[in-house]
Design a protein around this motif. Sequence first.
Motif, short mmCIF file in Angstrom:
data_model
loop_
_atom_site.label_atom_id
_atom_site.label_comp_id
_atom_site.label_asym_id
_atom_site.label_seq_id
_atom_site.Cartn_x
_atom_site.Cartn_y
_atom_site.Cartn_z
N THR A 151 0.85 -1.20 0.00
CA THR A 151 0.00 0.00 0.00
C THR A 151 0.88 1.24 0.00
O THR A 151 1.78 1.36 0.82
CB THR A 151 -0.93 0.02 1.22
OG1 THR A 151 -1.82 -1.09 1.16
CG2 THR A 151 -1.75 1.31 1.27
N GLU A 152 0.61 2.15 -0.92
CA GLU A 152 1.37 3.39 -1.01
C GLU A 152 0.70 4.49 -0.18
O GLU A 152 -0.51 4.73 -0.30
CB GLU A 152 1.50 3.87 -2.45
CG GLU A 152 2.33 5.16 -2.57
CD GLU A 152 2.39 5.71 -3.98
OE1 GLU A 152 3.42 6.25 -4.36
OE2 GLU A 152 1.37 5.58 -4.70
N TYR A 153 1.50 5.13 0.67
CA TYR A 153 1.06 6.29 1.44
C TYR A 153 1.80 7.51 0.90
O TYR A 153 3.03 7.52 0.85
CB TYR A 153 1.35 6.12 2.92
CG TYR A 153 0.60 4.98 3.57
CD1 TYR A 153 -0.60 5.20 4.22
CD2 TYR A 153 1.09 3.68 3.52
CE1 TYR A 153 -1.30 4.15 4.81
CE2 TYR A 153 0.41 2.62 4.10
CZ TYR A 153 -0.78 2.87 4.75
OH TYR A 153 -1.47 1.83 5.32
N VAL A 195 -3.86 7.30 0.12
CA VAL A 195 -3.58 5.89 0.40
C VAL A 195 -4.04 5.08 -0.80
O VAL A 195 -5.22 5.11 -1.17
CB VAL A 195 -4.30 5.42 1.67
CG1 VAL A 195 -3.94 3.98 1.99
CG2 VAL A 195 -3.95 6.32 2.85
N THR A 196 -3.10 4.33 -1.40
CA THR A 196 -3.40 3.57 -2.61
C THR A 196 -2.97 2.12 -2.45
O THR A 196 -1.78 1.79 -2.63
CB THR A 196 -2.70 4.18 -3.84
OG1 THR A 196 -2.96 5.59 -3.90
CG2 THR A 196 -3.20 3.53 -5.13
N PRO A 197 -3.88 1.23 -2.10
CA PRO A 197 -3.53 -0.19 -2.01
C PRO A 197 -3.28 -0.78 -3.40
O PRO A 197 -3.63 -0.19 -4.43
CB PRO A 197 -4.77 -0.83 -1.35
CG PRO A 197 -5.50 0.32 -0.72
CD PRO A 197 -5.23 1.50 -1.61
N PHE A 200 -10.32 -1.68 -2.91
CA PHE A 200 -10.63 -1.90 -1.51
C PHE A 200 -12.01 -1.34 -1.19
O PHE A 200 -12.63 -0.66 -2.01
CB PHE A 200 -9.57 -1.25 -0.61
CG PHE A 200 -9.47 0.24 -0.79
CD1 PHE A 200 -10.11 1.10 0.08
CD2 PHE A 200 -8.73 0.79 -1.84
CE1 PHE A 200 -10.04 2.48 -0.08
CE2 PHE A 200 -8.65 2.15 -2.00
CZ PHE A 200 -9.31 3.01 -1.13
N ALA A 226 -7.86 3.29 7.13
CA ALA A 226 -6.72 4.10 6.71
C ALA A 226 -6.82 5.52 7.26
O ALA A 226 -5.82 6.11 7.69
CB ALA A 226 -6.63 4.12 5.18
#
Length: 494
Positions: free
Chosen positions: A178-180, A210-212, A216, A224
């Motif tokens: 997951t990108e924060y 927030v990009t899983p 999602f 998140a």
Amino acid sequence: MANDPFNLDEAGEWVGLWWVPDAPDNQVPGVLRYDPEGGLSLSLIGTFEDRITSSPAPGLTAYQEGARTWNVIHGAAEQREITLLGCIATSGKRTMFARVKSPDKQTVTATTAIIGAHVSDKKDAAFSAAEVSVEDLGFWAASSAFEGTLGAPDGKIDGTGCISVKPVEAQSVVVDGTEYCLAHTHTLPFFEQRKGGTVGRMRDTAFVRVTPAEPFALSAALKAASLVQDLVALATHRAAGVIWLRLEVAGTESTLPNGQSVPRRRADVLYSPAVLGKHDAKAVDRNHVFFTCDSLPFKDVVPRWSEAHARLQTATNMILGLRYAPARFIENNLLTAVGAAEVLHRGLRIDEKPFPKAEFTAMRDAMLGQVPEEHRDRFKGSIHNDPTLLDRLRSLAARPDQDAIALLVPNVAYWATRTTRARNDLAHEGKTPKHSFEELIAVVEVTTAVVILNVLHELGLPRERQREIVQEHPQLRATSRSAGNWLEPPESDS
């Protein structure tokens, strides 16, 4: 602006058509209203069937007590799809036997609204990214799109100056796929003519995206948002309310005929977070902040907090509760502070058994051999190879920077002993006769500070910054003075 996220501290209204997903042809007109204090309310001109019925015999309908609820209601309003979750009819009026026929009415409340998408429930993986803004996020980020200068030739301010805008480079880190991303967005210059003068303004807003790796659900987005909210609350040592939460709808990207890509459709989430953010409230005082991204960079703290959040959340919630919703009685605060210390010690997974396993087993078996068989199970359940409260307090005090601890509480052994005695007296006797009111306050404040320093230490806050906090933070400075006054052994005991 129409593309701006919807602030949770502002009211809103949407006029449209509404229906239950399993009966999409039964569309009822109505108005959805959102109020920051009152929440979500849908006023229908018409009704959904909320009566619970059964058919005990052919052609016979029986109405039972209670009323139906709806997990989901869909709507279309202001050219947007809307989903309401957790819906309950709170009032209604049917006029089938009235002398003058008029429309039925019904009021439905909801826990959550998604303005911009239809989903089946909170677990529907319909979203590709979440963006959240919380109070004091921009201050914690230690970055801004704005720079200001004052003209001061020869060292004298001459009334000239400027405010310039420079886009801030986003900071990102990937944790378990997951990108924060910590990013900024700013508005264009705007000049407002008022009767008393002209106001020029721009707004710089920090948010976390927030990009899983995979689509999602809303439940994951709320989790998140809580992760970010709790991190900023810990860093600023105050409640950090959610200002807005926005989602990107998966699968809605498209391409124009000229080849230009069109971004995914966005949806605003309206709900009641643990703390509601005020987007125009005054920012936190910099002297009251434990750390920012200057002292603990975003790329370092987010992976550590993501790993530790679940383990430490209960302890941090208890400590924040002492700051922002303190009980009126010192006894409650004592139990909360000491309870947070015990919970934290367990959450840190410190393996400190008082006795080696084999030795403990031998001692336990020898003791059980002296207990009548009918009482053996009860006696066995009371024997544990766990550290005592005194052990846990001493262990916690030994983890952070020891210079910071020495500044906070000069005599750790005495603090741990008096704290243990106070908690045990209160828990076992219902009172603390051997502690003055002032000493109990000192016990609560020092224990709270030790828990805080442990959490900050767990996140990797530099030791130098830990010392600065004890020396400079107003609350911890006062705690240090209180410890010196009330948590030093009497001269006759030294």
